[in-house]
Write a protein that holds these residues in place. Structure first.
Motif, PDB file in Angstrom:
ATOM      1  N   VAL A   1      29.801  -3.567  -3.708  1.00 37.91           N
ATOM      2  CA  VAL A   1      28.425  -3.626  -3.225  1.00 37.91           C
ATOM      3  C   VAL A   1      27.524  -2.634  -3.956  1.00 37.91           C
ATOM      4  CG1 VAL A   1      28.588  -1.929  -1.360  1.00 37.91           C
ATOM      5  CG2 VAL A   1      27.062  -3.894  -1.120  1.00 37.91           C
ATOM      6  N   THR A   2      28.111  -1.635  -4.602  1.00 38.79           N
ATOM      7  CA  THR A   2      27.274  -0.691  -5.364  1.00 38.79           C
ATOM      8  C   THR A   2      26.597  -1.398  -6.535  1.00 38.79           C
ATOM      9  OG1 THR A   2      29.115   0.040  -6.767  1.00 38.79           O
ATOM     10  CG2 THR A   2      28.717   1.280  -4.737  1.00 38.79           C
ATOM     11  N   ILE A   3      27.260  -2.393  -7.102  1.00 37.17           N
ATOM     12  CA  ILE A   3      26.642  -3.173  -8.178  1.00 37.17           C
ATOM     13  C   ILE A   3      25.480  -3.991  -7.630  1.00 37.17           C
ATOM     14  CG2 ILE A   3      27.011  -5.067  -9.816  1.00 37.17           C
ATOM     15  CD1 ILE A   3      29.847  -4.035 -10.233  1.00 37.17           C
ATOM     16  N   ALA A   4      25.692  -4.600  -6.474  1.00 38.98           N
ATOM     17  CA  ALA A   4      24.612  -5.366  -5.838  1.00 38.98           C
ATOM     18  C   ALA A   4      23.419  -4.460  -5.530  1.00 38.98           C
ATOM     19  CB  ALA A   4      25.109  -6.033  -4.568  1.00 38.98           C
ATOM     20  N   ASN A   5      23.686  -3.243  -5.092  1.00 39.63           N
ATOM     21  CA  ASN A   5      22.605  -2.295  -4.792  1.00 39.63           C
ATOM     22  C   ASN A   5      21.840  -1.911  -6.056  1.00 39.63           C
ATOM     23  OD1 ASN A   5      22.744  -1.963  -1.960  1.00 39.63           O
ATOM     24  ND2 ASN A   5      24.527  -0.631  -2.158  1.00 39.63           N
ATOM     25  N   ARG A   6      22.555  -1.721  -7.162  1.00 39.21           N
ATOM     26  CA  ARG A   6      21.883  -1.377  -8.422  1.00 39.21           C
ATOM     27  C   ARG A   6      21.007  -2.530  -8.908  1.00 39.21           C
ATOM     28  NH1 ARG A   6      27.399   0.925 -11.130  1.00 39.21           N
ATOM     29  NH2 ARG A   6      27.486   2.928 -10.012  1.00 39.21           N
ATOM     30  N   ILE A   7      21.525  -3.737  -8.772  1.00 41.36           N
ATOM     31  CA  ILE A   7      20.738  -4.911  -9.188  1.00 41.36           C
ATOM     32  C   ILE A   7      19.518  -5.052  -8.290  1.00 41.36           C
ATOM     33  CG2 ILE A   7      20.752  -7.430  -9.385  1.00 41.36           C
ATOM     34  CD1 ILE A   7      23.761  -7.216 -10.047  1.00 41.36           C
ATOM     35  N   ALA A   8      19.712  -4.870  -6.984  1.00 37.04           N
ATOM     36  CA  ALA A   8      18.600  -4.969  -6.041  1.00 37.04           C
ATOM     37  C   ALA A   8      17.510  -3.964  -6.380  1.00 37.04           C
ATOM     38  CB  ALA A   8      19.095  -4.765  -4.616  1.00 37.04           C
ATOM     39  N   LYS A   9      17.899  -2.761  -6.746  1.00 36.25           N
ATOM     40  CA  LYS A   9      16.916  -1.738  -7.107  1.00 36.25           C
ATOM     41  C   LYS A   9      16.106  -2.156  -8.320  1.00 36.25           C
ATOM     42  CE  LYS A   9      16.404   3.186  -8.142  1.00 36.25           C
ATOM     43  NZ  LYS A   9      17.098   4.487  -8.338  1.00 36.25           N
ATOM     44  N   SER A  10      16.758  -2.806  -9.276  1.00 35.64           N
ATOM     45  CA  SER A  10      16.048  -3.255 -10.477  1.00 35.64           C
ATOM     46  C   SER A  10      15.141  -4.444 -10.196  1.00 35.64           C
ATOM     47  CB  SER A  10      17.050  -3.621 -11.578  1.00 35.64           C
ATOM     48  OG  SER A  10      17.754  -4.812 -11.250  1.00 35.64           O
TER      49      SER A  10
ATOM     50  N   GLY B   1      21.202  -4.823  -1.596  1.00 33.92           N
ATOM     51  CA  GLY B   1      22.562  -5.295  -1.775  1.00 33.92           C
ATOM     52  C   GLY B   1      23.321  -5.229  -0.465  1.00 33.92           C
ATOM     53  N   ILE B   2      24.155  -6.232  -0.203  1.00 35.16           N
ATOM     54  CA  ILE B   2      24.976  -6.227   1.008  1.00 35.16           C
ATOM     55  C   ILE B   2      26.376  -6.731   0.671  1.00 35.16           C
ATOM     56  CG2 ILE B   2      22.965  -6.669   2.475  1.00 35.16           C
ATOM     57  CD1 ILE B   2      24.097  -9.490   2.925  1.00 35.16           C
ATOM     58  N   PHE B   3      27.315  -6.474   1.570  1.00 39.05           N
ATOM     59  CA  PHE B   3      28.677  -6.977   1.421  1.00 39.05           C
ATOM     60  C   PHE B   3      28.912  -8.096   2.417  1.00 39.05           C
ATOM     61  CE2 PHE B   3      33.241  -6.799   2.595  1.00 39.05           C
ATOM     62  CZ  PHE B   3      33.765  -7.192   1.367  1.00 39.05           C
ATOM     63  N   LEU B   4      29.385  -9.240   1.938  1.00 41.01           N
ATOM     64  CA  LEU B   4      29.665 -10.387   2.792  1.00 41.01           C
ATOM     65  C   LEU B   4      31.123 -10.323   3.230  1.00 41.01           C
ATOM     66  CD1 LEU B   4      27.859 -13.184   0.719  1.00 41.01           C
ATOM     67  CD2 LEU B   4      26.941 -11.808   2.616  1.00 41.01           C
TER      68      LEU B   4
END
Length: 297
Positions: free
Chosen positions: A193-202, A217-220
């Protein structure tokens, strides 16, 4: 022209189908029709979409709020999506023959009733906001249900309607008028989910990304993968194809691909016409090219 308004209440329940059905069941009446229910167990949230004549839509919105407040206890609620209320947000959207100003009037009417009759604090947001800091929903929702017990004591966060204290189980609600919003999520082929958070920030405007995009970013849990969850506030200036391509490009930086996309609730046909125009290189493509449009006319 017939006056048509869309209303999209978001309730903080996405796992109990019976409860969701009972809340949505109060909508149907002369002048108002339920169009869609979109529940997500990970977010633990349901997006309800209905439309109709202004006064019928307003009455149905109050009834949805009343049913949600009576049956949803946020002290027992857990989910990935931020929330501050049992009925978290109630937006009114002009569809045809109605101005944004008229939708703002309806938002004020419904918000006042919720505050006075249901004893829940109400914040007017988006085009209905009375102060600039309340235009954006994430700003109002900051702190969520748990944090609002203290936040609401701040004079800057006194509600527009209702008591100046958080409802013990139903929290607070944002009511307002806005244009079409597209809730669009992209699942990644990673559980990180840290990758999803980085993408969300961008992606999000507040972090220097795309205009009119809110993202996180979230975890399903059920799919065991990460997701970039987004709201596109203006698809005309920030089309879906641009959002998809930027997420795809950012994900590639981390060696991650896209599994699938997800649409929450309904979206205007023009948003998908814009996508087809981009990928098929059909400049000027419009709904007039669809046989269904001609048949409907």
């Amino acid at each position: 022209m017939r006056k048509v308004i869309e209303c999209v209440p978001n309730i903080s329940e996405g796992r109990n189908a019976d409860k969701v059905g009972a809340i949505a069941g109060v909508i149907e009446r002369s002048g108002a029709k339920l169009l869609d229910l979109s529940s997500d167990p990970n977010h633990n949230r349901t997006v309800i979409t209905y439309a109709g004549e202004p006064q019928a839509v307003a009455e149905a919105a109050f009834d949805v709020a009343k049913a949600a407040i009576a049956s949803i206890d946020l002290t027992q609620h857990h989910g990935e999506h931020p929330r501050m209320g049992a009925v978290d947000v109630i937006p009114f959207i002009p569809v045809g023959g109605v101005t944004m100003a008229e939708c703002c009037e309806i938002a004020e009417q419904v918000g006042k009733r919720i505050g006075q009759e249901l004893n829940v604090p109400v914040y007017l947001y988006a085009e209905s906001a009375r102060v600039p800091q309340r235009r954006k929903l994430p700003t109002i929702r900051e702190g969520e249900f748990e944090g609002f017990a203290e936040k609401i004591k701040d004079p800057a966060w006194q509600p527009d309607f209702g008591p100046a204290e958080r409802h013990p189980t139903a929290g607070c609600v944002a009511v307002g008028a806005r244009n079409f919003l597209i809730a669009y999520n992209i699942d990644l082929d990673t559980s990180d989910v840290t990758i999803a958070n980085r993408i969300a920030k961008s992606m999000r405007e507040s972090s220097g990304g795309l205009m009119n995009v809110q993202a996180r970013g979230i975890f399903l849990e059920d799919k065991q993968r990460a997701q970039v969850s987004m709201n596109i506030l203006n698809f005309a200036t920030t089309p879906l194809c641009r959002v998809f391509e930027l997420v795809k490009m950012e994900a590639a930086r981390y060696g991650v691909g896209i599994v699938e996309s997800e649409l929450i609730g309904l979206a205007p046909a023009q948003a998908f016409m814009d996508v087809a125009s981009y990928y098929l290189q059909l400049p000027g493509l419009s709904r007039d090219a669809l046989v269904e449009t001609r048949i409907y006319e």
